[in-house]
Design a protein around this motif. Structure first.
Motif, PDB file in Angstrom:
ATOM      1  N   ALA A 189      30.640  35.193  46.602  1.00 29.87           N
ATOM      2  CA  ALA A 189      31.407  35.456  45.372  1.00 29.87           C
ATOM      3  C   ALA A 189      31.844  36.913  45.477  1.00 29.87           C
ATOM      4  N   SER A 190      33.119  37.174  45.213  1.00 33.66           N
ATOM      5  CA  SER A 190      33.590  38.534  45.467  1.00 33.66           C
ATOM      6  C   SER A 190      34.483  39.055  44.361  1.00 33.66           C
ATOM      7  N   LEU A 191      34.683  40.365  44.384  1.00 32.73           N
ATOM      8  CA  LEU A 191      35.649  40.981  43.481  1.00 32.73           C
ATOM      9  C   LEU A 191      36.252  42.188  44.155  1.00 32.73           C
ATOM     10  N   ASN A 192      37.503  42.454  43.815  1.00 33.62           N
ATOM     11  CA  ASN A 192      38.191  43.615  44.384  1.00 33.62           C
ATOM     12  C   ASN A 192      38.677  44.524  43.273  1.00 33.62           C
ATOM     13  N   ARG A 193      38.481  45.812  43.491  1.00 34.68           N
ATOM     14  CA  ARG A 193      39.109  46.822  42.623  1.00 34.68           C
ATOM     15  C   ARG A 193      39.875  47.710  43.579  1.00 34.68           C
ATOM     16  N   GLY A 194      41.092  47.324  43.867  1.00 29.35           N
ATOM     17  CA  GLY A 194      41.819  48.028  44.914  1.00 29.35           C
ATOM     18  C   GLY A 194      41.037  47.902  46.211  1.00 29.35           C
TER      19      GLY A 194
END
Ligand SMILES: C[C@@]1(CC(=O)O)C2=NC(=C\c3[nH]c(c(CCC(=O)O)c3CC(=O)O)Cc3[nH]c(c(CC(=O)O)c3CCC(=O)O)/C=C3\N/C(=C\2)[C@@H](CCC(=O)O)[C@]3(C)CC(=O)O)/[C@H]1CCC(=O)O
Ligand SMILES: NC(=O)c1ccc[n+]([C@@H]2O[C@H](COP(=O)([O-])OP(=O)(O)OC[C@H]3O[C@@H](n4cnc5c(N)ncnc54)[C@H](O)[C@@H]3O)[C@@H](O)[C@H]2O)c1
Length: 214
Positions: free
Chosen positions: A114-119
């Motif tokens: 499970a992932s997330l990107n902030r730039g």
């Protein structure tokens, strides 16, 4: 044995996805976001995947899976909803191909966190299939601490690193000081602190260029 976490650069690489249901859709969307060239092999696909096909964002081969479909694939994802088909995909993949089997974390050679990107900040949480739901929950808890303001902050960090490491000829102590300042809570939270550090780097570059011209 522990798994080995990596971050893949797959822009322009061929990704073959077997299946066109909701699990395949999630994988396809992330592959496209990463710039992969996506080929879907499935007799039918859900509405979102069909729309991506209509928009020309992926190639859809409307058929049942055959081993030859894996030719030229850099990364393979099996989400057929049929464990026998998924097993066939796992066994047909060549040893150098990356293969993910959606119904068995150990049948392929990687699974998806499970992932997330902030730039340029990327956070991934994995449980080796022990609980994909927990992976998602932990990811969401982390997301609360790293808001969208990080996107801009990451651009600042990249600029500082580029100047400090690649453009200026600083001593290793000064390099370390600048990079630590950039990653400090002060710069993280204050635009004024960021501008001051950039101004400091600008002064350093002026000092360097005047030293060169002497
Ligand atoms: C993190 C995420 C990433 C992604 O898929 O992109 C992901 N699963 C997500 C969601 C999710 N998965 C499931 C549900 C329904 C609830 C439930 O039943 O629990 C939901 C919730 C939902 O869909 O909303 C069920 C499920 N998942 C797997 C099985 C098969 C099995 O374990 O045997 C079953 C049972 C199937 C069944 O019996 O029906 C297997 C895998 N799922 C993985 C990843 C890999 C291990 C990750 C890890 O643990 O580190 C692995 C091994 C394979 C793979 O790599 O895909 C994504 C987060 C979405 C997000 O980002 O919001
Ligand atoms: N990894 C995860 O996050 C996760 C989450 C939930 C479920 N799952 C597992 O993922 C699988 C897929 O789930 P889903 O909800 O998308 O299923 P689904 O039934 O909605 O979709 C399956 C797709 O595969 C296609 N298909 C079936 N046989 C095929 C074949 N021989 N060749 C090519 N395509 C074929 C179907 O046409 C359909 O488009 C299930 O096995 C489920 O256990 C994984």
């Amino acid at each position: 044995m522990d798994t080995y976490p990596i971050t893949l650069h797959i822009s322009g690489k061929t990704a073959v996805v077997i299946g066109g249901g909701s699990v395949a859709r999630r994988k396809i969307q992330r592959l496209l976001k990463s710039g992969a060239v996506v080929k879907v092999v499935s007799p039918d696909v859900c509405r979102e995947v069909y729309e991506l096909h209509e928009q020309g964002q992926l190639e859809w081969q409307q058929k049942l899976f055959e081993p030859a479909d894996l030719d030229g694939a850099f990364i393979i994802m099996a989400a057929s909803g049929n464990s026998e088909v998924n097993e066939l995909v796992a066994s047909a993949a060549a040893p150098h191909q990356l293969v993910n089997i959606a119904d068995d974390p150990h049948a392929g050679n990687f699974h998806v966190p499970a992932s997330l990107n902030r730039g340029k900040l990327s956070i991934s949480v994995a449980t080796e299939g022990a609980s994909p739901i927990l992976a998602r929950k932990v990811r969401d808890e982390i997301a609360d601490h790293f808001g969208h303001e990080f996107t801009e902050y990451m651009e600042f960090l990249e600029t500082v690193r580029k100047k400090t490491v690649h453009e200026l000829s600083l001593s290793s102590d000064l390099k370390k000081y600048v990079l630590e300042q950039a990653a400090s809570n002060e710069c993280r939270n204050s635009e004024v602190a960021r501008q001051s550090l950039l101004f400091y780097l600008h002064l350093l570059s002026l000092v360097e260029s005047s030293a060169h011209s002497v």
